[in-house]
Design a protein around this motif. Structure first.
Motif, mmCIF file in Angstrom:
data_model
loop_
_atom_site.group_PDB
_atom_site.id
_atom_site.type_symbol
_atom_site.label_atom_id
_atom_site.label_comp_id
_atom_site.label_asym_id
_atom_site.label_seq_id
_atom_site.Cartn_x
_atom_site.Cartn_y
_atom_site.Cartn_z
ATOM 1 N N TYR A 127 -9.410 -8.282 -5.758
ATOM 2 C CA TYR A 127 -9.200 -8.763 -7.141
ATOM 3 C C TYR A 127 -9.447 -10.251 -7.336
ATOM 4 C CZ TYR A 127 -7.700 -4.047 -7.704
ATOM 5 O OH TYR A 127 -7.709 -2.680 -7.703
ATOM 6 N N ALA A 128 -10.345 -10.814 -6.504
ATOM 7 C CA ALA A 128 -10.650 -12.242 -6.641
ATOM 8 C C ALA A 128 -11.151 -12.633 -8.032
ATOM 9 C CB ALA A 128 -11.655 -12.663 -5.568
ATOM 10 N N PRO A 129 -11.951 -11.796 -8.731
ATOM 11 C CA PRO A 129 -12.423 -12.231 -10.047
ATOM 12 C C PRO A 129 -11.272 -12.511 -11.025
ATOM 13 C CG PRO A 129 -13.742 -10.392 -9.267
ATOM 14 C CD PRO A 129 -12.586 -10.531 -8.312
ATOM 15 N N LEU A 130 -10.188 -11.774 -10.897
ATOM 16 C CA LEU A 130 -9.034 -12.022 -11.765
ATOM 17 C C LEU A 130 -8.129 -13.099 -11.185
ATOM 18 C CD1 LEU A 130 -8.048 -8.401 -12.857
ATOM 19 C CD2 LEU A 130 -9.438 -10.078 -14.085
ATOM 20 N N ALA A 131 -7.801 -12.978 -9.901
ATOM 21 C CA ALA A 131 -6.855 -13.929 -9.296
ATOM 22 C C ALA A 131 -7.379 -15.360 -9.406
ATOM 23 C CB ALA A 131 -6.605 -13.559 -7.834
ATOM 24 N N MET A 157 -18.082 -12.615 -24.347
ATOM 25 C CA MET A 157 -17.075 -13.245 -25.175
ATOM 26 C C MET A 157 -17.210 -14.756 -25.078
ATOM 27 S SD MET A 157 -13.197 -12.070 -25.209
ATOM 28 C CE MET A 157 -12.172 -12.928 -26.353
ATOM 29 N N HIS A 158 -17.025 -15.426 -26.204
ATOM 30 C CA HIS A 158 -17.210 -16.872 -26.201
ATOM 31 C C HIS A 158 -15.994 -17.557 -25.594
ATOM 32 C CE1 HIS A 158 -20.692 -16.038 -28.525
ATOM 33 N NE2 HIS A 158 -19.997 -15.488 -29.487
ATOM 34 N N ALA A 159 -16.216 -18.765 -25.133
ATOM 35 C CA ALA A 159 -15.111 -19.529 -24.550
ATOM 36 C C ALA A 159 -14.010 -19.697 -25.583
ATOM 37 C CB ALA A 159 -15.625 -20.879 -24.084
ATOM 38 N N MET A 160 -12.791 -19.523 -25.172
ATOM 39 C CA MET A 160 -11.667 -19.626 -26.084
ATOM 40 C C MET A 160 -10.889 -20.897 -25.762
ATOM 41 S SD MET A 160 -10.522 -15.655 -26.202
ATOM 42 C CE MET A 160 -9.825 -15.731 -24.582
ATOM 43 N N SER A 161 -9.869 -21.127 -26.563
ATOM 44 C CA SER A 161 -9.139 -22.392 -26.423
ATOM 45 C C SER A 161 -8.160 -22.312 -25.265
ATOM 46 C CB SER A 161 -8.379 -22.689 -27.712
ATOM 47 O OG SER A 161 -7.438 -21.676 -27.956
ATOM 48 N N GLN A 162 -8.693 -22.093 -24.087
ATOM 49 C CA GLN A 162 -7.856 -22.102 -22.893
ATOM 50 C C GLN A 162 -7.988 -23.472 -22.234
ATOM 51 O OE1 GLN A 162 -7.061 -18.952 -20.628
ATOM 52 N NE2 GLN A 162 -7.913 -17.375 -21.908
ATOM 53 N N PRO A 163 -7.022 -23.838 -21.431
ATOM 54 C CA PRO A 163 -7.174 -25.101 -20.715
ATOM 55 C C PRO A 163 -8.429 -25.056 -19.839
ATOM 56 C CG PRO A 163 -5.148 -23.936 -20.057
ATOM 57 C CD PRO A 163 -5.816 -23.105 -21.089
ATOM 58 N N ALA A 164 -9.041 -26.196 -19.631
ATOM 59 C CA ALA A 164 -10.209 -26.240 -18.747
ATOM 60 C C ALA A 164 -9.799 -25.750 -17.363
ATOM 61 C CB ALA A 164 -10.746 -27.659 -18.672
ATOM 62 N N PRO A 165 -10.666 -24.983 -16.697
ATOM 63 C CA PRO A 165 -10.293 -24.486 -15.367
ATOM 64 C C PRO A 165 -10.110 -25.636 -14.385
ATOM 65 C CG PRO A 165 -12.603 -24.021 -15.847
ATOM 66 C CD PRO A 165 -11.990 -24.536 -17.109
ATOM 67 N N THR A 166 -9.113 -25.499 -13.524
ATOM 68 C CA THR A 166 -8.861 -26.509 -12.497
ATOM 69 C C THR A 166 -9.179 -25.902 -11.136
ATOM 70 O OG1 THR A 166 -6.569 -25.777 -12.362
ATOM 71 C CG2 THR A 166 -7.026 -27.618 -13.819
ATOM 72 N N VAL A 218 -15.858 -8.317 -17.108
ATOM 73 C CA VAL A 218 -14.803 -8.891 -16.277
ATOM 74 C C VAL A 218 -14.336 -10.228 -16.862
ATOM 75 C CG1 VAL A 218 -14.227 -9.752 -13.974
ATOM 76 C CG2 VAL A 218 -15.632 -7.704 -14.220
ATOM 77 N N ALA A 219 -15.281 -11.019 -17.348
ATOM 78 C CA ALA A 219 -14.919 -12.302 -17.959
ATOM 79 C C ALA A 219 -14.062 -12.093 -19.202
ATOM 80 C CB ALA A 219 -16.186 -13.085 -18.308
ATOM 81 N N THR A 220 -14.409 -11.085 -19.990
ATOM 82 C CA THR A 220 -13.613 -10.764 -21.178
ATOM 83 C C THR A 220 -12.186 -10.405 -20.786
ATOM 84 O OG1 THR A 220 -15.521 -9.994 -22.452
ATOM 85 C CG2 THR A 220 -13.372 -9.128 -23.093
ATOM 86 N N GLY A 252 -13.610 0.933 -12.840
ATOM 87 C CA GLY A 252 -13.666 -0.417 -12.268
ATOM 88 C C GLY A 252 -13.606 -1.525 -13.299
ATOM 89 N N LEU A 253 -13.626 -1.148 -14.588
ATOM 90 C CA LEU A 253 -13.540 -2.122 -15.680
ATOM 91 C C LEU A 253 -14.548 -3.260 -15.513
ATOM 92 C CD1 LEU A 253 -9.643 -2.322 -16.069
ATOM 93 C CD2 LEU A 253 -11.257 -0.986 -17.443
ATOM 94 N N GLY A 254 -15.744 -2.907 -15.034
ATOM 95 C CA GLY A 254 -16.791 -3.908 -14.908
ATOM 96 C C GLY A 254 -16.833 -4.592 -13.556
ATOM 97 N N GLY A 255 -15.754 -4.401 -12.749
ATOM 98 C CA GLY A 255 -15.739 -5.007 -11.419
ATOM 99 C C GLY A 255 -14.567 -5.928 -11.166
#
Length: 318
Positions: A63-67, A1-10, A276-278, A256-259
């Protein structure tokens, strides 16, 4: 999935264990808090772990990939270690019988309400958070058995198998939810093994789960030990609850929804970092729009996914 209009990660800080006093609980409640190092009025995500086979991911350490993603995009993520965590299974105060205690469906949900009762204690224990939380903007998320926990807090009812009481553990402070590979309806959809080991699953009733929620499912998530209904069972919280709800169906995804449960987890049968990124992007966008009325992140994310030539899944809403 392409980058969406989310705030830049901090940058994110993560502190654990933060111990919340819990009179009447077998042990005090330990949580991990992950949050961006900057920003104020942070919306809160309570994240409930599943059971899984790993010894440590079914705890505040999972759940580090999500948290990490959610925290980097403006949320304060609070993860408890529930009493059914394998990390506590050796503790005789928690697990005197040595096996799984089926009553933890209730203590899991109570953990989340207890955290909300003690946000001031949490802020005092974590000076970097002081004055930065938005207690009026709370969501709950959960994977697998954690999805069952999240659904109870959002309004799902069940009958207590011990005494036949119709249970309502809804917490009105929670405004929206994310149900990831969550459990489905009870009755004849549940396998005899699941009915014996997790009897509370047999009476699940989503008809009063009125809070907004995004249900995330994999179209290859059979969960044959829990249900005879196939992958569709995990979509029950969408189909059997009133709106507003959305359903994200991921093509090729298993339980596992991809991990999502951790980085490079051996029991992820469908390891897929892009998946997971999606999930991270779409769930973040969904909660931004739910907790900040007028925020267009969710619609932007839907448009971006629809425009992809080979989308990772599809979304239904009602």
């Amino acid at each position: 999935m392409h980058a969406m209009s989310q705030p830049a990660p901090t940058p994110v800080f993560s502190i654990s264990p933060v111990v919340l006093p819990a009179p009447g609980r077998a042990v005090d409640l330990q949580v991990r808090v992950s949050a961006p190092v900057t920003g104020s009025s942070l919306p809160i995500i309570l994240l409930s772990h599943g059971l899984g086979f790993s010894h440590h991911l079914s705890s505040l350490n999972g759940y580090a990939p999500l948290a990490n993603y959610w925290a980097a995009h403006g949320f304060a993520v609070i993860q408890p270690t529930h009493l059914d965590s394998r990390t506590l299974s050796h503790n005789p105060a928690v697990n005197p019988g040595g096996g799984y205690d089926p009553r933890h469906w209730r203590t899991r949900a109570e953990d989340m309400s207890r955290i909300l009762d003690q946000l001031d204690v949490l802020e005092a224990a974590v000076p970097q958070l002081a004055g930065r939380l938005a207690p009026e903007k709370v969501a709950v998320a959960g994977h697998s058995m954690g999805g069952h926990t999240a659904s109870l807090l959002l309004g799902t009812r069940l009958t207590d198998p011990h005494d036949g009481t119709l249970m309502n553990l809804t917490d009105p402070r929670i405004k929206a939810g994310l149900l990831l590979a969550a459990t489905g309806r009870g009755g004849d959809a549940v396998t005899p093994t699941a009915a014996e080991n997790y009897p509370f699953l047999t009476t699940t009733d989503f008809s009063a789960m009125a809070a907004p929620a995004l249900v995330v499912v994999g179209d290859k998530d059979n969960s044959a030990f829990l249900t005879v209904a196939g992958p569709d069972w995990h979509a029950d919280p969408y189909h059997l609850a009133p709106g507003p709800k959305s359903l994200l169906t991921l093509y090729g995804a298993e339980h596992g929804l991809g991990g999502v449960s951790g980085y490079d987890v051996a029991e992820t049968t469908d390891e897929n970092p892009n998946r997971v990124a999606t999930i991270a992007q779409l769930t973040s966008a969904y909660l931004r729009s739910q907790l900040h009325p007028g925020d267009s992140a969710w619609q932007t994310a839907l448009d971006a996914m629809t425009a992809e030539p080979d989308p990772p899944g599809h979304i239904d809403s009602k």
